[in-house]
Design an enzyme around this catalytic site. Structure first.
Site, PDB file in Angstrom:
ATOM      1  CB  CYS A 100      16.878  54.673 -12.525  1.00 31.35           C
ATOM      2  SG  CYS A 100      15.672  55.186 -13.738  1.00 31.35           S
ATOM      3  N   GLY A 204      20.026  39.906 -12.627  1.00 37.25           N
ATOM      4  CA  GLY A 204      20.164  39.990 -14.069  1.00 37.25           C
ATOM      5  C   GLY A 204      20.032  38.634 -14.722  1.00 37.25           C
ATOM      6  CG  ASP A 205      20.211  38.355 -18.236  1.00 38.36           C
ATOM      7  OD1 ASP A 205      19.325  39.240 -18.262  1.00 38.36           O
ATOM      8  OD2 ASP A 205      21.240  38.410 -18.908  1.00 38.36           O
TER       9      ASP A 205
HETATM   10  C1  LIG Z   1       9.419  47.612 -16.129  1.00 30.32           C
HETATM   11  C2  LIG Z   1      10.633  47.703 -15.254  1.00 30.32           C
HETATM   12  C3  LIG Z   1      10.663  48.614 -14.218  1.00 30.32           C
HETATM   13  C4  LIG Z   1      11.775  48.691 -13.386  1.00 30.32           C
HETATM   14  N1  LIG Z   1      11.774  49.564 -12.343  1.00 30.32           N
HETATM   15  C5  LIG Z   1      12.816  49.561 -11.460  1.00 30.32           C
HETATM   16  C6  LIG Z   1      12.800  50.360 -10.298  1.00 30.32           C
HETATM   17  O1  LIG Z   1      11.863  51.108 -10.041  1.00 30.32           O
HETATM   18  N2  LIG Z   1      13.866  50.291  -9.448  1.00 30.32           N
HETATM   19  C7  LIG Z   1      14.953  49.482  -9.714  1.00 30.32           C
HETATM   20  O2  LIG Z   1      15.902  49.446  -8.925  1.00 30.32           O
HETATM   21  N3  LIG Z   1      14.987  48.716 -10.815  1.00 30.32           N
HETATM   22  C8  LIG Z   1      13.954  48.727 -11.669  1.00 30.32           C
HETATM   23  N4  LIG Z   1      13.976  47.893 -12.755  1.00 30.32           N
HETATM   24  C9  LIG Z   1      15.129  46.996 -12.933  1.00 30.32           C
HETATM   25  C10 LIG Z   1      14.877  45.651 -12.255  1.00 30.32           C
HETATM   26  O3  LIG Z   1      14.718  45.813 -10.869  1.00 30.32           O
HETATM   27  C11 LIG Z   1      16.066  44.698 -12.509  1.00 30.32           C
HETATM   28  O4  LIG Z   1      17.226  45.257 -11.958  1.00 30.32           O
HETATM   29  C12 LIG Z   1      16.308  44.430 -13.985  1.00 30.32           C
HETATM   30  O5  LIG Z   1      15.099  44.175 -14.657  1.00 30.32           O
HETATM   31  C13 LIG Z   1      17.289  43.280 -14.198  1.00 30.32           C
HETATM   32  O6  LIG Z   1      16.804  42.110 -13.612  1.00 30.32           O
HETATM   33  P1  LIG Z   1      16.097  40.954 -14.508  1.00 30.32           P
HETATM   34  O7  LIG Z   1      17.092  40.525 -15.556  1.00 30.32           O
HETATM   35  O8  LIG Z   1      15.772  39.872 -13.519  1.00 30.32           O
HETATM   36  O9  LIG Z   1      14.912  41.577 -15.130  1.00 30.32           O
HETATM   37  C14 LIG Z   1      12.890  47.836 -13.613  1.00 30.32           C
HETATM   38  C15 LIG Z   1      12.849  46.924 -14.667  1.00 30.32           C
HETATM   39  C16 LIG Z   1      11.740  46.842 -15.476  1.00 30.32           C
HETATM   40  C17 LIG Z   1      11.733  45.824 -16.590  1.00 30.32           C
END
Ligand SMILES: Cc1cc2nc3c(=O)[nH]c(=O)nc-3n(C[C@H](O)[C@H](O)[C@H](O)COP(=O)(O)O)c2cc1C
Length: 372
Positions: A100, A204-205
């Site tokens: 976080c 990621g992405d």
């Molecule tokens: C709205 C939102 C809330 C998120 N809440 C958490 C969370 O509670 N715990 C966590 O480990 N990551 C959280 N993340 C991060 C995502 O789990 C992830 O690591 C991040 O979005 C990167 O992956 P992506 O590129 O597929 O989005 C959050 C991301 C977003 C956009």
């Protein structure tokens, strides 16, 4: 594999605070296989049995692998929370959040700031793994690359977690400083995979099924974790399954607008069910509307009215004004969605960077559920 549980296809819905509740997970689960992680739960609130928190630990009856993410900074409280998950049979898998980047969390030494304090990090993970063991609950961690490019922690933290006995390690390949900006560093995921023997999950992405295949090819990871790509697109999990079973030639799901609005209505209904009434369900659904309609011709006035929708009947009425035959806006494919904010200096407690081996539990770092 997560413990004894085979994950097929090797896909994980990333925990997203305020998003991955029982309603959204159901929509996603119906599309394809994988692990679907609940919203993040704060360990202290869990052990104190705060009613709002207990309500968030909600799984559908047919969720056969209930996956829960915990956030904690105190080894004893975290272990107590994991024990409670085991004793009360709350979940089948626990993930710990060390990613976080929210300033109010890192400022107190929580989330993505924590792995820098390697001894404290090690204590938390070790105690959590030990607490999970008697219940056969696989414990995993999810982390970022580090605080910033000068303070990277992921390989060391991965090794510490492996030594502690975690079932897998997930890496969101950005630093805390990057927040959600720029591109995830898949080379870092490859480096972590090289360094560890336990399964590594890359994050990621991933916007499309093809990105998941590319990540696996580029990094050798054991599985992928998908967050923002599925916002307003729960059918991405069908694409991911198709990609992993059919290879790069899979045909992506391209719903016409009428199919999208049907899924929207269903999502809103499931939220009403989960949150207990129409007012809260519809209010919660509003944040999803722009993601579902991204790229479709909707018109400003209708978008404005949808953003204030207060009942299921009103939602259906407004969605009924759209052309159901409108084809999917293919220009949106492969494009970032959801949060894409700018980088920002990471707020840390005073003296945090100078004392890596201090394992004092940071005070006041257990905030309301805020995600990351
Ligand atoms: C709205 C939102 C809330 C998120 N809440 C958490 C969370 O509670 N715990 C966590 O480990 N990551 C959280 N993340 C991060 C995502 O789990 C992830 O690591 C991040 O979005 C990167 O992956 P992506 O590129 O597929 O989005 C959050 C991301 C977003 C956009």
């Amino acid at each position: 594999m997560l413990g004894d549980h085979a994950v097929n296809p090797p896909v994980v819905l990333a925990p997203m605070a305020g998003i991955t509740n029982v309603a959204f997970r159901r929509l996603c689960r119906e599309q394809g296989g994988g692990v679907y992680v609940c919203e993040m739960i704060t360990t202290r609130a869990l052990v104190e049995r705060i009613p709002k928190t207990l309500k968030m630990v909600a799984f559908a009856e047919d969720e056969d692998f209930r996956s829960l993410q915990l956030y904690g900074v105190d080894p004893d409280v975290t272990a107590a929370a994991v024990r409670m998950v085991g004793e009360d049979g709350l979940a089948d898998h626990v993930d710990l959040n060390f990613g976080c980047p929210v300033p109010k969390v890192t400022r107190r030494g929580g989330g993505s700031a924590l792995p820098w304090r390697r001894k404290l990090f090690g204590r938390i993970v070790r105690q959590a793994v030990e607490a999970a063991k008697p219940y056969g609950i696989p414990l995993t961690i999810k982390m970022r690359k580090g605080i910033d490019d000068d303070h990277l922690t992921y390989v060391e933290a991965g090794l510490i977690a492996q030594e502690a006995g975690v079932a897998a390690v997930a890496l969101h390949a950005r630093t805390a400083e990057q927040r959600y900006s720029g591109q995830a560093d898949w080379d870092a995921i490859a480096a972590l995979k090289q360094a560890l023997d336990v399964p590594v999950l890359g994050n990621g992405d991933i916007w499309e099924g093809s990105d998941a295949l590319r990540m696996v090819e580029h990094t050798g990871v054991d599985g992928v974790v998908v967050g923002r790509g599925c916002l307003g697109r729960p059918w991405l999990f069908a694409d991911l399954e198709a990609a992993f079973t059919q290879g790069a030639d899979y045909k992506p799901v391209l719903p016409v607008l009428g199919e999208v609005t049907k899924i929207m209505s269903r999502h809103a209904e499931l939220l009403v069910d989960a949150l207990g009434d129409e007012k809260h369900g519809c209010a919660d659904f509003r944040k999803h509307i722009a993601w579902y309609l991204k790229g479709f011709p909707v018109g400003g006035e209708l978008r404005r009215r949808l953003s204030m929708v207060a009942s299921l009947a009103e939602l259906d009425d407004l969605l009924g004004k759209l052309d159901p035959g409108e084809p999917f806006p293919v220009g949106e494919l492969g494009q970032p969605r959801g949060r894409v904010n700018a980088p920002g200096k990471v707020s840390l407690p005073h003296g945090w960077l100078e004392s890596r081996d201090d394992d004092t539990v940071p005070e006041g770092a257990e905030m309301e559920n805020s995600g990351g």
